[in-house]
Design an enzyme around this catalytic site. Structure first.
Site, PDB file in Angstrom:
ATOM      1  N   ASP A   8      -6.977  -8.342   4.274  1.00 10.05           N
ATOM      2  CA  ASP A   8      -7.888  -8.036   5.377  1.00 10.05           C
ATOM      3  C   ASP A   8      -9.178  -8.800   5.074  1.00 10.05           C
ATOM      4  O   ASP A   8      -9.982  -8.368   4.248  1.00 10.05           O
ATOM      5  CB  ASP A   8      -8.148  -6.531   5.451  1.00 10.05           C
ATOM      6  CG  ASP A   8      -9.133  -6.174   6.552  1.00 10.05           C
ATOM      7  OD1 ASP A   8      -9.073  -6.799   7.626  1.00 10.05           O
ATOM      8  OD2 ASP A   8      -9.964  -5.272   6.330  1.00 10.05           O
ATOM      9  N   GLU A  67      -4.630 -10.902   8.466  1.00  8.19           N
ATOM     10  CA  GLU A  67      -5.026 -10.567   9.830  1.00  8.19           C
ATOM     11  C   GLU A  67      -5.633 -11.787  10.511  1.00  8.19           C
ATOM     12  O   GLU A  67      -6.374 -12.551   9.898  1.00  8.19           O
ATOM     13  CB  GLU A  67      -6.050  -9.432   9.793  1.00  8.19           C
ATOM     14  CG  GLU A  67      -6.398  -8.880  11.155  1.00  8.19           C
ATOM     15  CD  GLU A  67      -7.318  -7.678  11.043  1.00  8.19           C
ATOM     16  OE1 GLU A  67      -6.800  -6.569  10.863  1.00  8.19           O
ATOM     17  OE2 GLU A  67      -8.544  -7.866  11.117  1.00  8.19           O
ATOM     18  N   ASP A 139     -10.782  -0.907   3.741  1.00  9.75           N
ATOM     19  CA  ASP A 139     -10.390  -2.319   3.747  1.00  9.75           C
ATOM     20  C   ASP A 139      -9.059  -2.538   3.025  1.00  9.75           C
ATOM     21  O   ASP A 139      -8.253  -3.364   3.436  1.00  9.75           O
ATOM     22  CB  ASP A 139     -11.493  -3.188   3.134  1.00  9.75           C
ATOM     23  CG  ASP A 139     -12.752  -3.179   3.991  1.00  9.75           C
ATOM     24  OD1 ASP A 139     -12.674  -3.625   5.146  1.00  9.75           O
ATOM     25  OD2 ASP A 139     -13.801  -2.705   3.519  1.00  9.75           O
TER      26      ASP A 139
END
Length: 190
Positions: A8, A67, A139
């Protein structure tokens, strides 16, 4: 058995999550964050690169999932996020890992069942799916959710190939998937 590293990305905090997929079973291997100080951007990017490289060395993943960049309201923030993301991808490519990209909405849909899920819902479901006693930090949970999404995508793709009506079709689909996965050319958006 496949080890998947999920990332991420962020210019200040980059989450990571590592899982092992064996058939339908997902096993938690590790997660955390790479924090950068309030240094200048090039120094932060250097820290992200070093951190991702260290994680790859430690866990020896087979695949790297990250992502996709979303459109932020602040263009400067989007540019910094894109640079952090690119830095993590370069670390993976330098270790010959195939790179897979997933939209945030698809990740939330896969893990929580709702594309607009909030961070708390993602944390809860990641802990449940991976049978963790505590919720991972936000996260790290997002990174684990990305890895879970990739594992789900692999399992679904192989199921489609296995359910083909003829052996010839199965072989063609399996060969196509192996090619896509080995080259990291698989992108999913919602």
């Amino acid at each position: 058995m496949t080890i998947i590293l999920g990332i991420d990305p962020g210019s200040r905090v980059t989450g990571y999550g590592v899982i092992r997929q064996t058939g339908r079973t997902l096993e938690y291997l590790g997660s955390g964050v790479i924090r950068t100080q309030a240094d200048d951007l090039p120094t932060r990017l250097k820290r992200i690169y070093a951190g991702v490289t260290e994680i790859i060395t430690q866990f020896q993943p087979d695949m790297f999932a990250i992502e996709e960049v979303f459109l932020a309201k602040n263009p400067n923030s989007a540019l910094k996020l894109g640079q952090a993301r690119g830095t993590a991808i370069v670390a993976a490519v330098n270790r010959d890992l195939p790179v897979f990209e997933y939209a945030a909405r698809l990740v939330k849909q896969t893990v929580v069942g709702i594309g607009s899920a909030d961070k708390s819902q993602v944390q809860d479901m990641v802990a449940r799916i991976l049978k963790l006693s505590d919720k991972p930090q936000a996260d790290a949970a997002d990174a684990l959710a990305i890895a879970i999404t990739h594992a789900h995508t692999i399992r679904h793709s192989l199921h489609v190939a296995a359910s083909a009506k003829t052996t010839e079709t199965q072989e063609k689909l399996t060969a196509l998937m192996r090619t896509r996965y080995s080259r990291g050319r698989f992108r999913l958006k919602v």
